[in-house]
Design a protein around this motif. Structure first.
Motif, PDB file in Angstrom:
ATOM      1  N   GLU A   1     105.172  23.481 -57.670  1.00 31.65           N
ATOM      2  CA  GLU A   1     106.414  22.876 -58.137  1.00 31.65           C
ATOM      3  C   GLU A   1     106.169  21.679 -59.046  1.00 31.65           C
ATOM      4  O   GLU A   1     107.065  21.246 -59.771  1.00 31.65           O
ATOM      5  CB  GLU A   1     107.281  22.445 -56.946  1.00 31.65           C
ATOM      6  N   GLU A   2     104.954  21.115 -59.032  1.00 35.73           N
ATOM      7  CA  GLU A   2     104.647  19.963 -59.876  1.00 35.73           C
ATOM      8  C   GLU A   2     103.724  20.322 -61.040  1.00 35.73           C
ATOM      9  O   GLU A   2     103.388  19.453 -61.844  1.00 35.73           O
ATOM     10  CB  GLU A   2     104.005  18.851 -59.036  1.00 35.73           C
ATOM     11  N   CYS A   3     103.297  21.576 -61.127  1.00 39.31           N
ATOM     12  CA  CYS A   3     102.430  22.002 -62.219  1.00 39.31           C
ATOM     13  C   CYS A   3     103.289  22.539 -63.361  1.00 39.31           C
ATOM     14  O   CYS A   3     104.220  23.331 -63.126  1.00 39.31           O
ATOM     15  CB  CYS A   3     101.449  23.077 -61.753  1.00 39.31           C
ATOM     16  N   CYS A   4     102.999  22.143 -64.594  1.00 43.77           N
ATOM     17  CA  CYS A   4     103.809  22.585 -65.724  1.00 43.77           C
ATOM     18  C   CYS A   4     103.026  22.415 -67.008  1.00 43.77           C
ATOM     19  O   CYS A   4     101.957  21.798 -67.039  1.00 43.77           O
ATOM     20  CB  CYS A   4     105.111  21.788 -65.793  1.00 43.77           C
ATOM     21  N   THR A   5     103.565  23.007 -68.061  1.00 43.39           N
ATOM     22  CA  THR A   5     103.026  22.818 -69.396  1.00 43.39           C
ATOM     23  C   THR A   5     104.108  22.245 -70.281  1.00 43.39           C
ATOM     24  O   THR A   5     105.297  22.512 -70.099  1.00 43.39           O
ATOM     25  CB  THR A   5     102.524  24.142 -69.993  1.00 43.39           C
ATOM     26  N   HIS A   6     103.681  21.450 -71.280  1.00 49.21           N
ATOM     27  CA  HIS A   6     104.634  20.862 -72.227  1.00 49.21           C
ATOM     28  C   HIS A   6     103.925  20.727 -73.555  1.00 49.21           C
ATOM     29  O   HIS A   6     102.906  20.027 -73.668  1.00 49.21           O
ATOM     30  CB  HIS A   6     105.114  19.498 -71.740  1.00 49.21           C
ATOM     31  N   ASN A   7     104.468  21.428 -74.569  1.00 53.27           N
ATOM     32  CA  ASN A   7     103.824  21.469 -75.879  1.00 53.27           C
ATOM     33  C   ASN A   7     102.373  21.927 -75.717  1.00 53.27           C
ATOM     34  O   ASN A   7     102.132  23.006 -75.207  1.00 53.27           O
ATOM     35  CB  ASN A   7     103.922  20.117 -76.576  1.00 53.27           C
ATOM     36  N   SER A   8     101.392  21.090 -76.098  1.00 51.08           N
ATOM     37  CA  SER A   8      99.986  21.505 -75.991  1.00 51.08           C
ATOM     38  C   SER A   8      99.282  20.861 -74.809  1.00 51.08           C
ATOM     39  O   SER A   8      98.063  20.735 -74.800  1.00 51.08           O
ATOM     40  CB  SER A   8      99.242  21.131 -77.282  1.00 51.08           C
ATOM     41  N   SER A   9     100.052  20.451 -73.792  1.00 55.40           N
ATOM     42  CA  SER A   9      99.477  19.797 -72.615  1.00 55.40           C
ATOM     43  C   SER A   9      99.839  20.571 -71.358  1.00 55.40           C
ATOM     44  O   SER A   9     100.864  21.261 -71.309  1.00 55.40           O
ATOM     45  CB  SER A   9      99.980  18.351 -72.495  1.00 55.40           C
ATOM     46  N   ALA A  10      98.995  20.444 -70.357  1.00 51.15           N
ATOM     47  CA  ALA A  10      99.245  21.055 -69.050  1.00 51.15           C
ATOM     48  C   ALA A  10      98.996  20.013 -67.978  1.00 51.15           C
ATOM     49  O   ALA A  10      97.971  19.315 -68.001  1.00 51.15           O
ATOM     50  CB  ALA A  10      98.351  22.268 -68.825  1.00 51.15           C
ATOM     51  N   THR A  11      99.934  19.882 -67.048  1.00 47.31           N
ATOM     52  CA  THR A  11      99.808  18.947 -65.929  1.00 47.31           C
ATOM     53  C   THR A  11      99.649  19.739 -64.645  1.00 47.31           C
ATOM     54  O   THR A  11     100.434  20.655 -64.368  1.00 47.31           O
ATOM     55  CB  THR A  11     101.037  18.042 -65.836  1.00 47.31           C
ATOM     56  N   LEU A  12      98.615  19.393 -63.878  1.00 45.19           N
ATOM     57  CA  LEU A  12      98.344  20.083 -62.618  1.00 45.19           C
ATOM     58  C   LEU A  12      98.313  19.068 -61.493  1.00 45.19           C
ATOM     59  O   LEU A  12      97.819  17.946 -61.653  1.00 45.19           O
ATOM     60  CB  LEU A  12      97.011  20.839 -62.683  1.00 45.19           C
ATOM     61  N   SER A  13      98.820  19.484 -60.335  1.00 49.91           N
ATOM     62  CA  SER A  13      98.851  18.630 -59.147  1.00 49.91           C
ATOM     63  C   SER A  13      98.372  19.438 -57.955  1.00 49.91           C
ATOM     64  O   SER A  13      98.625  20.650 -57.875  1.00 49.91           O
ATOM     65  CB  SER A  13     100.270  18.106 -58.904  1.00 49.91           C
ATOM     66  N   TRP A  14      97.680  18.778 -57.036  1.00 47.13           N
ATOM     67  CA  TRP A  14      97.145  19.466 -55.867  1.00 47.13           C
ATOM     68  C   TRP A  14      97.110  18.504 -54.689  1.00 47.13           C
ATOM     69  O   TRP A  14      97.334  17.300 -54.824  1.00 47.13           O
ATOM     70  CB  TRP A  14      95.742  20.003 -56.168  1.00 47.13           C
ATOM     71  N   LYS A  15      96.794  19.037 -53.507  1.00 49.27           N
ATOM     72  CA  LYS A  15      96.718  18.228 -52.297  1.00 49.27           C
ATOM     73  C   LYS A  15      95.805  18.914 -51.306  1.00 49.27           C
ATOM     74  O   LYS A  15      95.471  20.100 -51.448  1.00 49.27           O
ATOM     75  CB  LYS A  15      98.107  18.021 -51.687  1.00 49.27           C
ATOM     76  N   GLN A  16      95.403  18.171 -50.279  1.00 43.22           N
ATOM     77  CA  GLN A  16      94.626  18.740 -49.190  1.00 43.22           C
ATOM     78  C   GLN A  16      95.560  19.468 -48.220  1.00 43.22           C
ATOM     79  O   GLN A  16      96.735  19.107 -48.089  1.00 43.22           O
ATOM     80  CB  GLN A  16      93.869  17.641 -48.442  1.00 43.22           C
ATOM     81  N   PRO A  17      95.085  20.502 -47.524  1.00 43.51           N
ATOM     82  CA  PRO A  17      95.925  21.180 -46.526  1.00 43.51           C
ATOM     83  C   PRO A  17      96.429  20.189 -45.481  1.00 43.51           C
ATOM     84  O   PRO A  17      95.720  19.239 -45.120  1.00 43.51           O
ATOM     85  CB  PRO A  17      94.975  22.217 -45.914  1.00 43.51           C
ATOM     86  N   PRO A  18      97.637  20.370 -44.981  1.00 40.93           N
ATOM     87  CA  PRO A  18      98.226  19.392 -44.041  1.00 40.93           C
ATOM     88  C   PRO A  18      97.399  19.180 -42.786  1.00 40.93           C
ATOM     89  O   PRO A  18      97.337  18.076 -42.257  1.00 40.93           O
ATOM     90  CB  PRO A  18      99.599  19.995 -43.722  1.00 40.93           C
ATOM     91  N   LEU A  19      96.745  20.215 -42.267  1.00 37.92           N
ATOM     92  CA  LEU A  19      95.999  20.110 -41.007  1.00 37.92           C
ATOM     93  C   LEU A  19      94.515  19.845 -41.223  1.00 37.92           C
ATOM     94  O   LEU A  19      93.733  19.935 -40.276  1.00 37.92           O
ATOM     95  CB  LEU A  19      96.184  21.402 -40.189  1.00 37.92           C
TER      96      LEU A  19
END
Length: 732
Positions: free
Chosen positions: A449-467
């Motif tokens: 839900e937080e990963c996207c592209t815009h023009n010539s850029s790409a934004t990526l987001s990640w996290k550790q598993p909750p447990l």
């Protein structure tokens, strides 16, 4: 009390303080030593000229000092305060205490004048040999500094406590040990001098004689000199100015020097500060107690380490001896096999020698017999036996031709010892880890839900598993080139969000992420497919793990802040760890949270405060860089240090490429780390500063800054690479 002796010694002469004066930086000097290290400054630096120009704020002005290199005769721009613009650049010396001091720049005072009363030349300056802060003296000279009466009292008590025995003060040659002290005369007497000089009759009969030890105590308790005002020598201190943090007299208050300041009674503030010091000492005493317990623990550890070492060495020797014994047994077995082969070869050769010897003897006999028969002249008799002899000769010759003259055994041993596996095992013989290694971190989860592209850029987001219970020290983001190539690292760091710039429009890229710690790296996350827009639309979708592709020419743009966890304790953080300054006058190092090992990265730092022309340094460093010296002093940092006029590049304490142009308040310093071309370049106010600073930089680097309390900078990240550099790189 012996442990505090260094606190009682002057940093210039190395002896106990004599008539100590208190500098504004809270350090002390002997009055005579203070005069010895005075230097004269140009007329333009005097307090009078500064006040006339409106630049002076107090009676003591800190100097704008030119810097002198301590490492070579060339101007490197870095070093301690060694002189002034008009003063000769004489190298500084070291006192007996190891503190760097400066040689006297003026003749000593006349012999008939005390150091305090001797005139001080105009425009004199004194530099503290401990913190190197410099001050220009006003018309009062050294008399403008307060005398440290408390330090004098502590030194007196310390020296009295160190005295082995109290001696008679009236003995003319070798003083004898005192037996009494007269409290009224304040003199120590031995028995002969007491009977001769202090008879118990007349007016002296009323004097009180006490033992020497009791007299020493009474001396300690005797009232000391009352501290007088530095501006009004006939007035005693009676009040305390809270704003100026100094005792004052009534005449100072009447003259209005402390108007609108909060002033309190000297006795009340004395008690208050004593209480505060006692409370602070309680906390310090607890730390000292903990330190003593810790030292006991460390000493016990030393003993335990020695015992464990002896035990472990014995075990190791026993294990190696067992291996040697097994090797010796195998050696004996192999030697037995060699001896058996040796005996077998000798037996075969000896049997063949015996057989050939007999055969040769028979052949030789036949040959001699045939020769004798040929000598006979009786034809009929010869013909009777000639056929039989011819057949025997041919038969004997045939017997020698059937391998009889070929050895039945070779001299070589058909044995070859293969010791390479054993040698390899010996070389690989090592200690196994006694404790189980920590587990690797869990596989990170991409937050779609937080990963996207815009023009010539790409934004990526990640996290550790909750447990997940295993912490990750950092993450590695990989991206392909959108054309079926191999994956390539575009980001390595602690952050959980990254923007990759420089993508092609209307292209499909694949991204994946993995975590790492000291134990190793995790599995890759599921591959994320990113579609760059043709116009303005974009979409993200997950793809199977088998879709693995990579990047060729992408520029990673990462947001990061300064890292309080790895910074020196004197660094002060604010603005969500984006702004830093320092509490020390010495240079301290702070690193960024993000490390880079691939790609092209650019960040900037704005100078929020710049006082007294210090030398902040900007650049990159390894994670284990030295934190308490200027950046670039060791071999783990690559930096540019700069003042208000010029800059230098420095690595492993080597200064190069002096370049004109410095920084002021509001300046912007840019750092460009190109790990594709393995170069490091610096910018000041959007202009490249000097040539490419460093080449062949390879490995994992963290953004780094070193500064002192006179500098404050703010970090700006997530910036694109300057346009002119991008175009130049594409042409190259």
């Amino acid at each position: 009390m012996e442990e505090m002796e260094e606190e009682l010694k002057c940093p210039v002469c190395g002896s106990f303080y004599r008539e100590p004066i208190l500098l504004p930086c809270s350090h002390n000097l002997c009055q005579a030593c203070a005069r010895n290290i005075l230097v004269q400054t140009p007329e333009s630096e005097s307090p009078r000229s500064r006040r006339a120009s409106g630049s002076g704020a107090s009676d003591y002005d800190y100097l704008d000092l030119d810097k002198m290199s301590l490492y070579s005769e060339a101007d490197s721009g870095y070093g301690s305060y060694g002189g002034f613009a008009s003063a000769p650049t004489t190298p500084s010396q070291k006192s007996p205490n190891g503190v760097r001091v400066f040689p006297p720049a003026m003749p000593p005072p006349a012999a008939h004048l005390s150091p305090a009363l001797a005139p001080v030349p105009r425009n004199s300056c004194i530099t503290c040999p401990q913190c190197h802060r410099s001050l220009i003296l006003d018309d009062r000279g050294l008399r403008g500094f307060p005398k440290n009466r408390v330090l004098e009292g502590v030194i007196d008590r310390y020296q009295q406590s160190k005295a082995a025995a109290l001696k008679c003060q009236l003995c003319e040659k070798a003083p004898k040990e005192a037996t009494v002290m007269c409290e009224q005369c304040d003199v120590f007497y031995c028995d002969p001098c007491r009977l001769r000089c202090h008879p118990p009759r007349g007016p002296l009969a009323k004097h009180r004689l006490v033992p020497p030890a009791q007299g020493r105590v009474s001396r300690r308790l005797s009232p000391r000199k009352v501290s007088t005002c530095t501006d009004h020598e006939l007035e005693n201190h009676s009040m305390y100015c809270v704003q100026c943090k100094m005792p004052v007299c009534y005449q100072c208050l009447e003259e209005g020097k402390h108007s609108n300041h909060e002033v309190k009674a000297l006795g009340a503030m004395w008690k208050l500060h004593k209480s505060q010091l006692s409370q602070a000492l309680n906390g310090l005493s607890d730390r000292a107690k903990e330190a003593k317990e810790f030292l006991v623990q460390l000493r016990n550890m030393v003993q335990q380490i020695q015992e464990n070492s002896v035990e472990f060495e014995a075990c190791l020797v026993a294990q190696c001896d067992a291996l040697i014994d097994a090797l010796n047994r195998r050696k004996a077995q192999l030697l037995a096999r060699v001896n058996k082969e040796h005996e077998h070869k000798l037996k075969v050769v000896r049997d063949q020698i015996s057989h050939c010897t007999v055969k040769l003897r028979q052949t030789t006999g036949l040959m001699e017999y045939c020769l004798e028969v040929i000598k006979e002249n009786d034809p009929s008799g010869f013909l009777q036996i000639s056929d039989a002899l011819i057949r025997r000769v041919h038969l004997t010759e045939d017997q020698w031709g059937k391998g009889t003259l070929t050895p039945r055994m070779t001299t070589d041993f058909d044995l070859s010892l293969d010791n390479s596996p054993l040698l390899q095992s010996i070389h690989q013989l090592d200690f196994v880890q006694m404790k189980a290694s920590p587990p690797v971190p869990a596989t990170p989860i991409l937050q779609l839900e937080e990963c996207c592209t815009h023009n010539s850029s790409a934004t990526l987001s990640w996290k550790q598993p909750p447990l997940s219970t295993v912490p990750a020290e950092g993450y590695i983001l990989e991206l392909d080139d959108g054309n079926g190539g191999q994956f390539r690292e575009v980001y390595v760091g602690k952050e959980t969000m990254c923007t990759v710039d420089g993508l092609h429009f209307n292209s499909t890229y694949n991204a994946r992420i993995k975590a790492f710690n000291k134990a190793g790296v995790s599995q890759y996350s599921k591959t994320l497919v990113l579609q760059t827009p043709e116009g303005g639309n974009f979409e993200t979708q997950s793809a199977p793990y088998s879709q693995l592709v990579d990047i060729k020419k992408l520029l990673a743009v990462a947001w990061f802040a300064f890292d309080p966890g790895s910074a020196h304790s004197d660094i002060i953080f604010s603005n969500d760890n984006l702004t830093v300054t320092c509490s020390s006058y010495d240079d301290r190092v702070v690193l960024g949270k993000t490390g880079f090992s691939k790609g092209v990265h650019y960040w900037e730092l704005t100078v929020d405060r710049y006082d007294n022309h210090p030398d902040p340094a900007f650049g990159v460093a390894r994670i284990d860089v030295t934190k308490d010296v200027m950046l670039g002093k060791d071999d783990k940092a690559w930096a540019m240090y700069v003042d208000n006029n010029r800059s230098w590049f420095m690595h492993n304490n080597s200064h190069t490429n002096r370049t004109e142009g410095g920084i002021t308040k509001g300046a912007t310093v840019g750092v460009l780390l190109d790990l594709n071309r393995k170069t490091l370049t610096f910018f000041i106010n959007d202009e490249q500063q000097g040539p490419i600073a460093f080449e062949n930089v390879d490995g994992l680097f963290f953004p780094a800054v070193s500064l002192n309390r006179n500098v404050q900078v703010t970090l700006h990240t997530g910036l694109p690479v300057p346009d002119f550099y991008s175009s130049r790189a594409s042409i190259a």
